[in-house]
Motif scaffolding. Sequence first.
Motif, short mmCIF file in Angstrom:
data_model
loop_
_atom_site.label_atom_id
_atom_site.label_comp_id
_atom_site.label_asym_id
_atom_site.label_seq_id
_atom_site.Cartn_x
_atom_site.Cartn_y
_atom_site.Cartn_z
N ALA A 241 0.83 -1.21 0.00
CA ALA A 241 0.00 0.00 0.00
C ALA A 241 0.86 1.25 0.00
CB ALA A 241 -0.93 -0.01 1.21
N LEU A 242 1.94 1.24 0.77
CA LEU A 242 2.85 2.38 0.80
C LEU A 242 3.40 2.68 -0.59
CD1 LEU A 242 4.42 4.44 2.62
CD2 LEU A 242 6.23 2.72 2.75
N LYS A 244 2.01 2.37 -3.33
CA LYS A 244 0.97 2.93 -4.21
C LYS A 244 0.66 4.38 -3.88
CE LYS A 244 -1.21 -1.59 -4.96
NZ LYS A 244 -1.08 -1.61 -6.43
N MET A 245 1.30 4.92 -2.85
CA MET A 245 1.02 6.29 -2.43
C MET A 245 2.14 7.22 -2.91
SD MET A 245 -0.20 5.39 1.46
CE MET A 245 -0.39 7.14 1.85
N HIS A 246 1.81 8.06 -3.88
CA HIS A 246 2.82 8.94 -4.47
C HIS A 246 2.39 10.40 -4.47
CE1 HIS A 246 4.95 5.38 -5.83
NE2 HIS A 246 3.85 4.96 -6.44
N GLU A 248 1.14 12.34 -1.82
CA GLU A 248 0.98 13.03 -0.54
C GLU A 248 1.91 14.25 -0.49
OE1 GLU A 248 -1.48 11.96 1.23
OE2 GLU A 248 -1.68 10.32 -0.18
N ALA A 353 -4.26 -4.04 -1.16
CA ALA A 353 -3.35 -2.90 -0.99
C ALA A 353 -3.93 -1.62 -1.59
CB ALA A 353 -2.00 -3.22 -1.62
N ASP A 354 -4.71 -1.73 -2.66
CA ASP A 354 -5.31 -0.54 -3.27
C ASP A 354 -6.29 0.12 -2.31
OD1 ASP A 354 -4.12 -0.49 -5.93
OD2 ASP A 354 -5.23 -2.33 -6.31
N ALA A 357 -4.32 1.72 0.58
CA ALA A 357 -3.64 2.96 0.17
C ALA A 357 -4.63 4.10 0.06
CB ALA A 357 -2.92 2.74 -1.15
N ILE A 360 -5.68 5.20 3.63
CA ILE A 360 -4.61 5.94 4.29
C ILE A 360 -4.54 7.36 3.75
CG2 ILE A 360 -2.10 6.13 4.59
CD1 ILE A 360 -1.98 3.05 4.47
N SER A 361 -4.55 7.49 2.43
CA SER A 361 -4.46 8.82 1.80
C SER A 361 -5.62 9.70 2.23
CB SER A 361 -4.44 8.68 0.28
OG SER A 361 -3.28 7.99 -0.15
#
Length: 420
Positions: A241-242, A244-246, A248, A353-354, A357, A360-361
């Motif tokens: 998941a981390l 997939k986070m770009h 932030e 994971a999607d 993510a 979280i976002s």
Amino acid sequence: MKRIAFISEHASPLAALGGADAGGQNVYVGEVARQLSLKGYQIDIFTRREETALPRIVAFNDTIRIIHVDAGPAEDIPKETLLQYMPAFRDDMLYFIQTEQLSYELIHANFFMSALVAMELKSLLGIPFVVTFHALGHIRRIHQGDNDRFPKERIAIEERAVREASMIIAECPQDRDDLITYYHAPVDKISIIPCGVNTAEFYPIAKATARSLLGLPQHDCLLLQLGRMVPRKGVDNVIAALAKMHCERRKVRLLIVGGDADTTTELQRLQQLAAELDVKDRVLFAGQKSREELKYYYAAADLFITTPWYEPFGITPLEAMACGTPVIGSNVGGIKFSVAEGKTGALVPPQDADALAAKISSLLRSPATLEEMSANAIRRINKLFTWELVAQDIHTLYEKVTGNNTLYPDSFFSGQSIRL
């Protein structure tokens, strides 16, 4: 003073947490015993000797003793292979009881192997027992399949224990439903009593203070994963998941706490995954930490993440919430019971994971929501999940079994819907 025996064959309250076989059950046994001792119980906790140098008896406090039972080699052995030593465990426990001329009102068995010993002592000595399974073989088989290394006899032992126990403690509604569905447990034999948290040990600490003490960056977004490093805990899902986070505005880091020599293979797998997904520089493997240090890690995090495939209960979400940290957890087992969706955190599908993510976002972009969830989490813990409340329900259960309470009220959790 009422004398009772706890059996916890593989999970001693004295064990260091975070290893492959040391986790929530160790905490449960120690904390429940501690709270019951304040209610006038004298408690002996029988657990397998894992080191030759351990004394036979260790005083846990003035009214609780840890009794080390000789059953198999005096070394750390995976719990999946311990069943063969349970006859020796029974015999040595029986020897201790007879030598010390002890008389117990009740036995509280923890896990299926402890229940096996309790059943045999009930037959030999006439001592009634209650059981907390902590996990069920049928459910493990469903989720683990061929990776389940417990012996096939486990399920038959659990089925027998369901029949012979005076009462069964289910740790959440899902646990109760599974006992009824897969074990045909009578509804009136089950009491829902959850795990708890020690609010003198886990409590809110200013985030800046916690990060300063741990040497963590003050301005990054910090995600925390804390617990045993075994595949079913889904730590790989959090790393994915981390990756997939770009998008932030602040850098998002993942702090992973837990693991020891017994979990080296899993840690290496997770480290390799972080490298393959190009997030190695944003993942910090902090290793195993003492209980005294954990509150600082919980308090330092913006979010606590726990996404196992399945979870019979899960104590770490309670500890995080007691420290005022919102939780994102899998919508499974005890987690969907302890985490109040949208109020103290959020629930997501396991192994997705999607979805993780995205959640979280969403939460990191709303500091006001996180602040409200933090306050809600602390209130929920104090209302429902302290060890004092847990012990009161267990005390009531014991009174029913031993015949000291003819007007037995159900557990607080048995007949009510749980709201914040």
